[in-house]
Enzyme design. Structure first.
Site, PDB file in Angstrom:
ATOM      1  N   GLY A 112       0.839  -1.199   0.000  1.00  0.00           N
ATOM      2  CA  GLY A 112       0.000   0.000   0.000  1.00  0.00           C
ATOM      3  C   GLY A 112       0.869   1.242   0.000  1.00  0.00           C
ATOM      4  N   GLU A 514       1.966  -5.562 -23.312  1.00  0.00           N
ATOM      5  CA  GLU A 514       2.357  -6.109 -22.012  1.00  0.00           C
ATOM      6  C   GLU A 514       3.446  -7.166 -22.140  1.00  0.00           C
ATOM      7  OE1 GLU A 514      -1.466  -6.359 -19.132  1.00  0.00           O
ATOM      8  OE2 GLU A 514      -1.729  -7.359 -21.048  1.00  0.00           O
TER       9      GLU A 514
HETATM   10  C1  G6P Z   1      -3.571  -5.116 -13.867  1.00  0.00           C
HETATM   11  C2  G6P Z   1      -3.333  -6.454 -14.532  1.00  0.00           C
HETATM   12  C3  G6P Z   1      -4.288  -6.641 -15.693  1.00  0.00           C
HETATM   13  C4  G6P Z   1      -5.730  -6.479 -15.209  1.00  0.00           C
HETATM   14  C5  G6P Z   1      -5.942  -5.150 -14.495  1.00  0.00           C
HETATM   15  C6  G6P Z   1      -7.280  -5.097 -13.795  1.00  0.00           C
HETATM   16  O1  G6P Z   1      -3.194  -4.099 -14.724  1.00  0.00           O
HETATM   17  O2  G6P Z   1      -1.993  -6.561 -14.977  1.00  0.00           O
HETATM   18  O3  G6P Z   1      -4.117  -7.926 -16.258  1.00  0.00           O
HETATM   19  O4  G6P Z   1      -6.583  -6.563 -16.302  1.00  0.00           O
HETATM   20  O5  G6P Z   1      -4.944  -4.973 -13.485  1.00  0.00           O
HETATM   21  O6  G6P Z   1      -7.286  -6.049 -12.778  1.00  0.00           O
HETATM   22  P1  G6P Z   1      -8.576  -6.725 -12.169  1.00  0.00           P
HETATM   23  O7  G6P Z   1      -8.023  -7.691 -11.155  1.00  0.00           O
HETATM   24  O8  G6P Z   1      -9.380  -5.637 -11.539  1.00  0.00           O
HETATM   25  O9  G6P Z   1      -9.290  -7.405 -13.264  1.00  0.00           O
END
Ligand code: G6P
Length: 638
Positions: A112, A514
């Site tokens: 955090g 990525e």
């Molecule tokens: C990060 C990850 C992504 C993902 C995004 C949202 O950037 O590297 O792969 O799509 O977060 O994450 P969530 O867990 O909210 O789907």
């Protein structure tokens, strides 16, 4: 970001460290700039921090273990460990966790941001505290040191100092602390960053994510914001640090995890990313399980059952607008859903990036339902956007993969993905799962609102797994691999799609960025001539989604014109097209066929070759496809 794990048991120090290292490996997707641990057993203390991936820490700690006497079972062994994704201070050994007080008596790991660390650091430095790192975290052990000194004569000095520290720090945190003087206890606290306690027999764990506990225990307790806990070998005592009145202990429910160890391991695959792409049909099956009721005799009577939405069925029936929120890949899944909800459920729908939504002025109208999409269930921006919706009295549905995660708990109802742990940082199987669940939700809304929709959608969704497996056949994979190798030296890529496949073009481009660090832009085909065409030459290839389906080929015809324009500028073209479509041959340089399906469901197939392409470009460039540089899977800070 950042992964934290802690373990306390009556086992040897070697076993203690093994659990910490394995936990860190499972959490590495949260950050991998550096890692560190502290472990205490029968007064033997091992404290080590290493730059780079967890394997470096493992090698360094093994050297220490091999050179020190072997410690057998004692009364206890205790340890905390951390894998870092840098926010304050460059990745370095000094900046990695655990951080300590001046005399290395207090060890702290943190996920955090401590927002008021500068002013706290100033005060502490004036009081004589010497800081070693550039991190915000380091104020915590120094505050604990200060309060311990002040409470020195109090028999409850550890609890008091921990509480006083929690009350003074501002921001987001999941923290774990070990006091050398009190080595039978891990103190933990949570505010806005995730923290879970794993319950074992004569042993307990703490972690930022249940995936770090798989294989050790399935019993977990999720801490809520404002709670802290004292975790010993046989006890977990939980309290609140925010309430004004001194509350007693909080009784918490133990949740049973559904994930098993196999799903969190690579098995015979070279990487998690490849494994997770290849799980497409299994992920679809899990998303649909028990939710599609097919009437074999009369497919028109087939229907969708979503138990998680039944409690808000009346609200959904009267809903006049849907807002979808998400970040990264989850946002792109939401964009596909916008097309689905408008076409299938016939309801006005808007999709927002959670990070924008949380700060922009929004006009909230009654009868709006919000859908928040998140694989991890911990993305800080999505959580903040949900809170904003709640403040405006909107009902929020969560589409979440990680059971028990923050978003799954703060939303009013929801549908789990059940995709199992996704370890690769770049999302692949979660996207497939999100699209599957969103297709179900669009059908469910159409059903309860009595909107007419193509009933073939239900049976086609149910049959899509075979088509996914056909795309993943060996010969197709090798073909995609050879295209990836051919294009791997390019510096730029344009991704084009239209209609349902426009968001898929965005997601395909995101995957390439990525995984291979190649500049890739996703565009709607129709926008080509409004800018991107200017970039096209023989060094700027295009990856186009040019599928066709029986219902409507206008879109494909339009896209063909866009591709002709690219070809005329000597741009190379790689296309995804529908099996049997030969019209495409004269335009494209390279071609990947996928089976035909209904246009609403095409994204579920189209994305697979795009994921494989990004994967093999990354491999051709010798990159770590599971852990792209600078990224983290779970973005728990702004
Ligand atoms: C990060 C990850 C992504 C993902 C995004 C949202 O950037 O590297 O792969 O799509 O977060 O994450 P969530 O867990 O909210 O789907």
């Amino acid at each position: 970001m950042c992964g934290i794990i802690g373990y306390i048991s009556g086992k040897s120090q070697k076993e203690n460290i093994e659990v910490l290292i394995e936990g860190l490996k499972a959490l590495e997707y949260r950050g991998y700039d550096s890692a560190g641990l502290v472990s205490i057993s029968n007064e033997n203390l091992i404290y080590k921090k290493s730059l780079g991936q967890v394997k470096n820490l493992e090698a360094d700690v093994n050297k220490i273990l091999n050179s020190s006497p072997v410690f057998g079972e004692g009364d206890y062994s205790i340890g905390i460990a951390h894998t870092r994704w840098a926010t304050h201070g460059v990745p370095s050994e000094l900046n990695s966790h655990p951080h300590t007080d001046c005399n290395e008596n207090i060890f702290v790991i943190h996920n955090g941001i401590i927002e008021n660390y500068k002013e706290l650091k100033n005060i502490l430095e004036k009081g004589g505290h010497i800081f070693k790192s550039q991190t915000d975290t380091e104020v915590i052990p120094h505050l604990l040191e200060k309060f311990l000194k002040e409470n020195n004569n109090n028999s409850n000095k550890f609890d008091l100092s921990f509480l006083e520290t929690l009350k003074i720090i501002k921001g987001a945190f999941a923290i774990a602390v070990i006091f050398k003087e009190l080595p039978e206890m891990i103190y933990v606290a949570k505010l806005s960053s995730p923290l879970v306690i794993g319950i074992g027999e004569n042993e307990n764990y703490i972690a930022s994510d249940p995936s770090a506990l798989i294989g050790n225990t399935k019993k977990v307790i999720y801490l809520k914001d404002g709670e802290y806990a004292k975790v010993s070998k046989n006890n977990v005592n939980i309290f609140n640090f925010q309430s004004q009145s001194v509350e007693g202990e909080i009784k918490k429910e133990i949740t049973e995890l559904e994930w098993d160890i196999e799903r969190a391991q690579k098995g015979d695959y070279p990487d998690f990313m490849m494994k997770e792409i290849c799980e497409a049909s299994e992920v679809l099956k899990k998303a649909l399980m028990g939710r599609i009721k097919i009437d074999q005799n009369n497919p028109g009577n087939s229907f969708i059952k979503l138990g998680g939405l039944e409690s808000i069925e009346e609200e959904l029936k009267s809903a006049k607008r849907i807002i979808i929120l998400g970040c990264g890949t989850s946002y792109y899944a939401g964009m596909v859903a916008e097309y689905l909800f408008k076409k299938v459920s016939k309801i006005p729908t808007e999709v927002f990036l959670a990070s924008e939504f949380r700060y922009r002025e929004e006009v909230f109208v009654p009868d709006t339902i919000v859908i928040a999409i998140s694989q991890s269930g911990e993305t800080a921006d999505t959580i903040a956007a949900i809170k904003k919706c709640h403040d405006n009295n909107l009902t929020v549905i969560g589409i979440v993969n990680v059971v028990g995660s923050t978003i799954s708990r703060i939303t009013d109802s929801g549908v789990y993905n059940h995709a199992g742990p996704e370890i690769g940082v770049a999302s692949t199987k979660a996207f497939i799962s999100q699209l599957s669940v969103l297709a179900l939700v669009s059908l469910y809304i159409a059903q309860i609102k009595n909107k007419s929709f193509d009933k073939n959608l239900i049976s086609e969704l149910n049959n899509l797994g075979d088509k996914m497996d056909a795309i993943l056949k060996e010969e197709n994979i090798s073909k995609i691999k050879s295209f990836a190798e051919k294009y791997s030296n390019k510096k730029d890529f344009l991704y084009l799609g239209r209609n349902f496949n426009y968001p898929v073009a965005l997601e395909g481009a995101l995957k390439l960025k990525e995984i291979s660090y190649i500049h890739a832009e996703g565009y709607a085909g129709g926008e080509m001539k409004h800018g991107p065409l200017a970039m096209i030459d023989e060094n700027f290839p295009t990856f186009a989604i040019a599928t066709r389906n029986k219902k409507d080929n206008v879109i494909q015809d339009k896209l063909f014109s866009n591709l002709e324009e690219i070809k005329a500028r000597k741009g190379e073209i790689l296309c995804i097209a529908t099996e049997g479509d030969e019209n495409i041959n004269h335009i494209t340089n390279d071609l990947i066929y996928i089976p035909e399906t209904l246009e609403e469901l095409e994204p579920l197939l189209v994305i697979i070759p795009m994921q494989l392409f990004a994967y093999y470009v990354g491999k051709a460039k010798n990159l770590d496809v599971d852990k792209p540089r600078n990224l983290a899977k779970s973005v728990t800070v702004e």
